[in-house]
Design a protein around this motif. Structure first.
Motif, PDB file in Angstrom:
ATOM      1  N   MET A   1      -3.066 -11.265   6.089  1.00 46.19           N
ATOM      2  CA  MET A   1      -2.012 -11.366   5.121  1.00 46.19           C
ATOM      3  C   MET A   1      -0.701 -10.950   5.782  1.00 46.19           C
ATOM      4  SD  MET A   1      -2.043  -9.714   1.388  1.00 46.19           S
ATOM      5  CE  MET A   1      -1.180 -10.640   0.194  1.00 46.19           C
ATOM      6  N   LYS A   2       0.371 -11.630   5.448  1.00 44.33           N
ATOM      7  CA  LYS A   2       1.675 -11.347   6.050  1.00 44.33           C
ATOM      8  C   LYS A   2       2.492 -10.463   5.114  1.00 44.33           C
ATOM      9  CE  LYS A   2       5.479 -13.465   8.339  1.00 44.33           C
ATOM     10  NZ  LYS A   2       6.050 -14.607   8.934  1.00 44.33           N
ATOM     11  N   PHE A   3       2.988  -9.327   5.656  1.00 43.38           N
ATOM     12  CA  PHE A   3       3.740  -8.373   4.857  1.00 43.38           C
ATOM     13  C   PHE A   3       5.230  -8.372   5.171  1.00 43.38           C
ATOM     14  CE2 PHE A   3      -0.558  -6.542   5.150  1.00 43.38           C
ATOM     15  CZ  PHE A   3      -0.876  -6.560   3.808  1.00 43.38           C
ATOM     16  N   THR A   4       5.638  -9.075   6.240  1.00 46.95           N
ATOM     17  CA  THR A   4       7.045  -9.056   6.632  1.00 46.95           C
ATOM     18  C   THR A   4       7.594 -10.474   6.749  1.00 46.95           C
ATOM     19  OG1 THR A   4       6.494  -9.064   8.985  1.00 46.95           O
ATOM     20  CG2 THR A   4       6.792  -6.911   7.938  1.00 46.95           C
ATOM     21  N   ASP A   5       8.904 -10.574   6.675  1.00 50.38           N
ATOM     22  CA  ASP A   5       9.634 -11.803   7.002  1.00 50.38           C
ATOM     23  C   ASP A   5      10.292 -11.536   8.343  1.00 50.38           C
ATOM     24  OD1 ASP A   5       8.991 -13.180   4.667  1.00 50.38           O
ATOM     25  OD2 ASP A   5      10.659 -12.282   3.564  1.00 50.38           O
ATOM     26  N   GLY A   6       9.673 -11.988   9.412  1.00 49.56           N
ATOM     27  CA  GLY A   6      10.136 -11.633  10.746  1.00 49.56           C
ATOM     28  C   GLY A   6       9.658 -10.229  11.084  1.00 49.56           C
ATOM     29  N   PHE A   7      10.422  -9.506  11.917  1.00 47.25           N
ATOM     30  CA  PHE A   7      10.015  -8.156  12.307  1.00 47.25           C
ATOM     31  C   PHE A   7      10.643  -7.095  11.414  1.00 47.25           C
ATOM     32  CE2 PHE A   7      10.395  -4.246  14.831  1.00 47.25           C
ATOM     33  CZ  PHE A   7       9.052  -4.053  15.125  1.00 47.25           C
ATOM     34  N   TRP A   8      11.901  -7.301  11.001  1.00 45.72           N
ATOM     35  CA  TRP A   8      12.636  -6.252  10.310  1.00 45.72           C
ATOM     36  C   TRP A   8      12.522  -6.293   8.795  1.00 45.72           C
ATOM     37  CZ3 TRP A   8      13.909  -2.581  13.425  1.00 45.72           C
ATOM     38  CH2 TRP A   8      14.175  -2.877  14.750  1.00 45.72           C
ATOM     39  N   LEU A   9      12.415  -7.459   8.205  1.00 46.22           N
ATOM     40  CA  LEU A   9      12.458  -7.580   6.752  1.00 46.22           C
ATOM     41  C   LEU A   9      11.071  -7.491   6.131  1.00 46.22           C
ATOM     42  CD1 LEU A   9      15.025 -10.504   6.411  1.00 46.22           C
ATOM     43  CD2 LEU A   9      15.437  -8.063   6.088  1.00 46.22           C
ATOM     44  N   VAL A  10      10.952  -6.640   5.133  1.00 48.11           N
ATOM     45  CA  VAL A  10       9.706  -6.528   4.382  1.00 48.11           C
ATOM     46  C   VAL A  10       9.753  -7.581   3.280  1.00 48.11           C
ATOM     47  CG1 VAL A  10       8.306  -5.021   2.927  1.00 48.11           C
ATOM     48  CG2 VAL A  10       9.547  -4.080   4.876  1.00 48.11           C
ATOM     49  N   ARG A  11       8.638  -8.235   3.026  1.00 46.87           N
ATOM     50  CA  ARG A  11       8.604  -9.275   2.000  1.00 46.87           C
ATOM     51  C   ARG A  11       9.013  -8.715   0.645  1.00 46.87           C
ATOM     52  NH1 ARG A  11       3.899 -13.556   2.676  1.00 46.87           N
ATOM     53  NH2 ARG A  11       5.510 -14.809   1.741  1.00 46.87           N
ATOM     54  N   LYS A  12       9.651  -9.538  -0.140  1.00 47.28           N
ATOM     55  CA  LYS A  12      10.126  -9.158  -1.469  1.00 47.28           C
ATOM     56  C   LYS A  12       8.947  -8.710  -2.329  1.00 47.28           C
ATOM     57  CE  LYS A  12      13.068 -10.748  -5.153  1.00 47.28           C
ATOM     58  NZ  LYS A  12      13.981 -11.797  -5.606  1.00 47.28           N
ATOM     59  N   GLY A  13       9.109  -7.570  -3.003  1.00 53.43           N
ATOM     60  CA  GLY A  13       8.062  -7.047  -3.874  1.00 53.43           C
ATOM     61  C   GLY A  13       7.110  -6.071  -3.195  1.00 53.43           C
ATOM     62  N   LEU A  14       7.321  -5.818  -1.902  1.00 51.84           N
ATOM     63  CA  LEU A  14       6.455  -4.894  -1.173  1.00 51.84           C
ATOM     64  C   LEU A  14       7.252  -3.715  -0.647  1.00 51.84           C
ATOM     65  CD1 LEU A  14       4.308  -7.370   0.958  1.00 51.84           C
ATOM     66  CD2 LEU A  14       3.711  -6.323  -1.224  1.00 51.84           C
ATOM     67  N   LYS A  15       6.584  -2.577  -0.503  1.00 53.44           N
ATOM     68  CA  LYS A  15       7.182  -1.378   0.086  1.00 53.44           C
ATOM     69  C   LYS A  15       6.210  -0.881   1.150  1.00 53.44           C
ATOM     70  CE  LYS A  15       8.623   3.298  -1.085  1.00 53.44           C
ATOM     71  NZ  LYS A  15       8.656   4.311  -2.140  1.00 53.44           N
ATOM     72  N   THR A  16       6.708  -0.633   2.360  1.00 50.33           N
ATOM     73  CA  THR A  16       5.842  -0.168   3.446  1.00 50.33           C
ATOM     74  C   THR A  16       6.089   1.306   3.727  1.00 50.33           C
ATOM     75  OG1 THR A  16       7.439  -0.801   5.139  1.00 50.33           O
ATOM     76  CG2 THR A  16       5.795  -2.444   4.536  1.00 50.33           C
ATOM     77  N   LEU A  17       5.029   2.023   3.997  1.00 50.96           N
ATOM     78  CA  LEU A  17       5.087   3.431   4.372  1.00 50.96           C
ATOM     79  C   LEU A  17       4.402   3.569   5.725  1.00 50.96           C
ATOM     80  CD1 LEU A  17       3.945   4.965   0.953  1.00 50.96           C
ATOM     81  CD2 LEU A  17       6.286   4.733   1.794  1.00 50.96           C
ATOM     82  N   HIS A  18       5.145   4.033   6.731  1.00 51.54           N
ATOM     83  CA  HIS A  18       4.607   4.201   8.079  1.00 51.54           C
ATOM     84  C   HIS A  18       4.719   5.671   8.491  1.00 51.54           C
ATOM     85  CE1 HIS A  18       4.553  -0.131   8.678  1.00 51.54           C
ATOM     86  NE2 HIS A  18       5.779  -0.161   8.172  1.00 51.54           N
ATOM     87  N   PRO A  19       3.698   6.230   9.149  1.00 51.03           N
ATOM     88  CA  PRO A  19       3.796   7.617   9.610  1.00 51.03           C
ATOM     89  C   PRO A  19       4.917   7.783  10.630  1.00 51.03           C
ATOM     90  CG  PRO A  19       1.760   6.593  10.397  1.00 51.03           C
ATOM     91  CD  PRO A  19       2.437   5.606   9.519  1.00 51.03           C
ATOM     92  N   ALA A  20       5.674   8.885  10.493  1.00 55.77           N
ATOM     93  CA  ALA A  20       6.789   9.145  11.407  1.00 55.77           C
ATOM     94  C   ALA A  20       6.431  10.185  12.463  1.00 55.77           C
ATOM     95  CB  ALA A  20       8.010   9.612  10.623  1.00 55.77           C
ATOM     96  N   GLU A  21       5.556  11.126  12.105  1.00 56.01           N
ATOM     97  CA  GLU A  21       5.158  12.173  13.049  1.00 56.01           C
ATOM     98  C   GLU A  21       3.844  12.798  12.597  1.00 56.01           C
ATOM     99  OE1 GLU A  21       7.431  15.861  13.093  1.00 56.01           O
ATOM    100  OE2 GLU A  21       8.286  15.323  11.148  1.00 56.01           O
ATOM    101  N   ALA A  22       3.116  13.373  13.544  1.00 57.23           N
ATOM    102  CA  ALA A  22       1.897  14.130  13.230  1.00 57.23           C
ATOM    103  C   ALA A  22       2.340  15.544  12.885  1.00 57.23           C
ATOM    104  CB  ALA A  22       0.935  14.119  14.407  1.00 57.23           C
ATOM    105  N   TYR A  23       2.616  15.784  11.596  1.00 54.33           N
ATOM    106  CA  TYR A  23       3.227  17.034  11.168  1.00 54.33           C
ATOM    107  C   TYR A  23       2.227  18.192  11.125  1.00 54.33           C
ATOM    108  CZ  TYR A  23       6.032  20.280   8.430  1.00 54.33           C
ATOM    109  OH  TYR A  23       6.714  21.373   8.011  1.00 54.33           O
ATOM    110  N   ASP A  24       1.087  17.955  10.504  1.00 57.71           N
ATOM    111  CA  ASP A  24       0.060  18.987  10.351  1.00 57.71           C
ATOM    112  C   ASP A  24      -1.262  18.417  10.842  1.00 57.71           C
ATOM    113  OD1 ASP A  24      -1.071  21.477   9.343  1.00 57.71           O
ATOM    114  OD2 ASP A  24      -1.964  20.241   7.767  1.00 57.71           O
ATOM    115  N   VAL A  25      -1.926  19.114  11.751  1.00 62.86           N
ATOM    116  CA  VAL A  25      -3.167  18.632  12.348  1.00 62.86           C
ATOM    117  C   VAL A  25      -4.225  19.709  12.227  1.00 62.86           C
ATOM    118  CG1 VAL A  25      -4.213  17.744  14.454  1.00 62.86           C
ATOM    119  CG2 VAL A  25      -1.819  17.284  13.995  1.00 62.86           C
ATOM    120  N   THR A  26      -5.429  19.334  11.733  1.00 64.18           N
ATOM    121  CA  THR A  26      -6.529  20.296  11.598  1.00 64.18           C
ATOM    122  C   THR A  26      -7.846  19.677  12.061  1.00 64.18           C
ATOM    123  OG1 THR A  26      -6.924  19.640   9.291  1.00 64.18           O
ATOM    124  CG2 THR A  26      -5.484  21.541   9.655  1.00 64.18           C
TER     125      THR A  26
END
Length: 150
Positions: A1-26
């Motif tokens: 399934m395609k979630f983006t329009d190209g590399f930068w644009l997220v398809r209309k009606g979708l919101k993406t959440l990507h991890p930015a850092e490993a903040y807490d590790v156990t």
């Protein structure tokens, strides 16, 4: 399934959440658990009104790594759920555990000849997969994430 329009644009009606850092590790009984905010945490205020992703990496059997990403975990148990076992399998999901190593720079889980390593500290998000100590592949920024529909 395609979630983006190209590399930068997220398809209309979708919101993406990507991890930015490993903040807490156990280490939870042989499972490496990483809590990863979706934006870099500079101070307490950065924790407000922001999503948190949980990445669990476990070793169900030798030379196998299982990666599970969740956001708002809960609800009914996922089925079917069964233990993998059979002829030629030396370890089972019930008996095999990964070896977890936590340092200031990295968090690592090892299963046989395979290894998953998270960057820690000021480094940007990156999850490296190694086989016999050699790089196999990596999950860098925007390499994994959670997609929500509006």
């Amino acid at each position: 399934m395609k979630f983006t329009d190209g590399f930068w644009l997220v398809r209309k009606g979708l919101k993406t959440l990507h991890p930015a850092e490993a903040y807490d590790v156990t280490d939870q009984d042989g499972t490496l658990v990483v809590h990863a905010p979706v934006k870099k945490v500079q101070g307490r205020g950065d924790m407000l009104d922001s999503a948190l992703l949980t990445i669990e990496v476990s070793a169900p059997m030798p030379d196998v790594l299982k990666v599970r990403l969740t956001h708002f975990e809960g609800g009914r148990p996922r089925t079917p759920n069964f233990v993998l076992d059979g002829p030629g399998v030396s370890g089972t999901a019930a008996g095999h555990r990964g070896k977890v190593s936590l340092t200031d720079d990295a968090a690592t889980i090892t299963s046989g000849r395979l290894q998953a390593r998270f960057r820690r500290g000021e480094e940007p998000w990156r999850l490296d997969y190694l086989g016999d100590g050699q790089p196999l592949t990596a999950s860098e920024t925007k390499g994994m994430g959670h997609i929500e529909a509006d």
